[in-house]
Scaffold this active site. Structure first.
Site, short mmCIF file in Angstrom:
data_model
loop_
_atom_site.label_atom_id
_atom_site.label_comp_id
_atom_site.label_asym_id
_atom_site.label_seq_id
_atom_site.Cartn_x
_atom_site.Cartn_y
_atom_site.Cartn_z
N SER A 125 0.77 -1.37 0.03
CA SER A 125 0.08 -0.12 0.11
C SER A 125 0.84 1.19 0.00
CB SER A 125 -1.07 -0.05 1.17
OG SER A 125 -2.09 -0.80 1.03
N LYS A 151 -0.07 3.85 -2.61
CA LYS A 151 -0.83 5.12 -2.47
C LYS A 151 -0.39 6.31 -2.59
CE LYS A 151 -4.42 1.82 -0.73
NZ LYS A 151 -4.12 0.53 0.27
N SER A 176 -5.97 3.42 4.51
CA SER A 176 -5.25 2.62 3.40
C SER A 176 -6.38 2.01 2.45
CB SER A 176 -4.37 1.60 3.94
OG SER A 176 -3.65 1.12 2.79
#
Length: 378
Positions: A60, A63, A116
């Site tokens: 993640s 991101k 997230s």
């Protein structure tokens, strides 16, 4: 008695090691990471590294780029986004978006970076990509080209494992450094808690930042953690102390928070930010031929600082290229030379040299008249 005492000493030593050994035994906190790097944000100087260019999955922490692309392609963060049906029910972490609901871009960014949310990443990708996720991914990869990143490729906006989805510790640090230039990004990733719009059936959503170093480490300002079975535990951390911003990346690191904190603290203990050139730095006066003034002041505009160890200052060298004389007319802020800053043999900074003022040319007849006037009247 001697044998008994010896046995008692041996048992005592064993018990001491058993109960206190792990408290006193220290190892390199980064030992278990597959790759890591610490850079100074403005110069991109690498302060420490381990396999910094190895291509790895990043979960993640993807991101960070998703947020950057969204911010660069959104004029109004209060713009409303109707959630695309394809963004609902995405695998992994989620802010549980519902079909048909509407959130602002800013709310989705908080859901993306604090909680997230994989669904938030897809909602933003479909919104910015005008309904096409691949268009958004193409923007992510185009940004990599702009930043001259050689070891990064994006296949999605959320970071779930996929073919051709990878980065390196160094590339991810550069992406983060670029993102931290954006004030909205900095505000979002440094926020510990946020409340955003929820679906009418369940009420508002309460988000908590998963970057726990925000609460425990001096100067921490963000940024993002991530995990998949393939990527392992990944963490990107930003920190500001004494005017020096550091970006730390650890990839596939079981003790990611402890490792990151140690790497950052070590870097601050070894390096200090040194001002090499002040902003708007006066350099010298250069003679002017056939001008209303005999000389013109010149200067460099941009300041430059660089992280240095205590014994590295002597490796800094500044070279200037300037003409011996200038011919009028001269414009204000006219480029007339350049300077280069070297660290040992490497160029680490370049800047133009400008004139501070305008200098008009003077006709030769006027100059002769001035000389005669001075000769007769002085």
């Amino acid at each position: 008695m001697k044998k008994i005492l010896a046995i008692i000493l041996i048992i005592s030593s064993i018990l001491t090691l058993k109960f206190t050994g792990f408290k006193t035994f220290t190892v390199n906190a980064d030992y278990y990471s597959k790759a890591s790097v610490v850079i100074e944000s403005s110069s991109k100087r690498v302060l420490s590294e381990k396999n910094k260019d190895e291509r790895l999955a990043m979960a993640s922490t993807t991101k960070i780029m998703t947020a950057l692309i969204t911010l660069e392609n959104t004029e109004n963060l209060d713009e409303e986004v109707k959630i695309d049906d394809r963004a609902v029910g995405i695998e992994g972490t989620s802010i549980y978006l519902k079909k048909g609901e509407t959130l602002t871009v800013k709310e989705l960014l908080y859901g993306l970076m604090l909680a997230s949310g994989n669904d938030a990443s897809m909602a933003l990708a479909y919104h910015i990509g005008k309904g096409d996720m691949q268009t958004f991914v193409d923007l992510m990869n185009k940004k990599c080209e702009e930043l001259n990143l050689k070891n990064t490729s994006f296949a999605n906006p959320h970071g779930l494992d996929a073919e051709n989805h990878y980065t390196s510790a160094y590339d991810l640090a550069v992406i983060t450094s670029e993102a931290m230039k954006n004030e909205d990004f900095k505000e979002i990733v440094s926020t510990k808690f946020m409340q955003i719009t929820g679906h009418k059936d369940v009420g508002n959503r309460y988000l908590r930042n998963k970057q726990r170093l925000l609460k425990t480490m001096e100067g921490c300002t963000g940024v993002k953690s991530g995990f998949t079975d393939n990527a392992g535990r990944c963490l990107v951390t930003s920190c500001m102390r004494d005017g020096m911003e550091l970006i730390c990346v650890v990839l596939n690191c079981p003790n990611m928070f402890e490792a990151s904190e140690k790497l950052i603290n070590d870097a601050y203990s070894i390096y200090k930010m040194e001002c090499i050139i002040e902003p708007y730095n006066y350099i010298t006066n250069i003679p002017v031929n056939e001008g209303e003034f005999e000389s013109v002041k010149v200067y460099s505009m941009k300041g430059f600082s660089y992280p240095l160890k205590e014994n590295e200052k002597e490796l800094i060298n500044i070279e200037k290229e300037l003409p011996e004389i200038l011919d009028a007319p001269i414009e204000k802020e006219q480029i007339i030379g350049n300077l280069k800053v070297y660290f040992d043999k490497d160029i680490i900074f370049e800047e133009n040299i400008y004139t501070m003022e305008e200098v008009k040319s003077v006709d030769i007849k006027d100059k002769v008249k001035d000389i005669i006037d001075k000769w007769f009247y002085e």
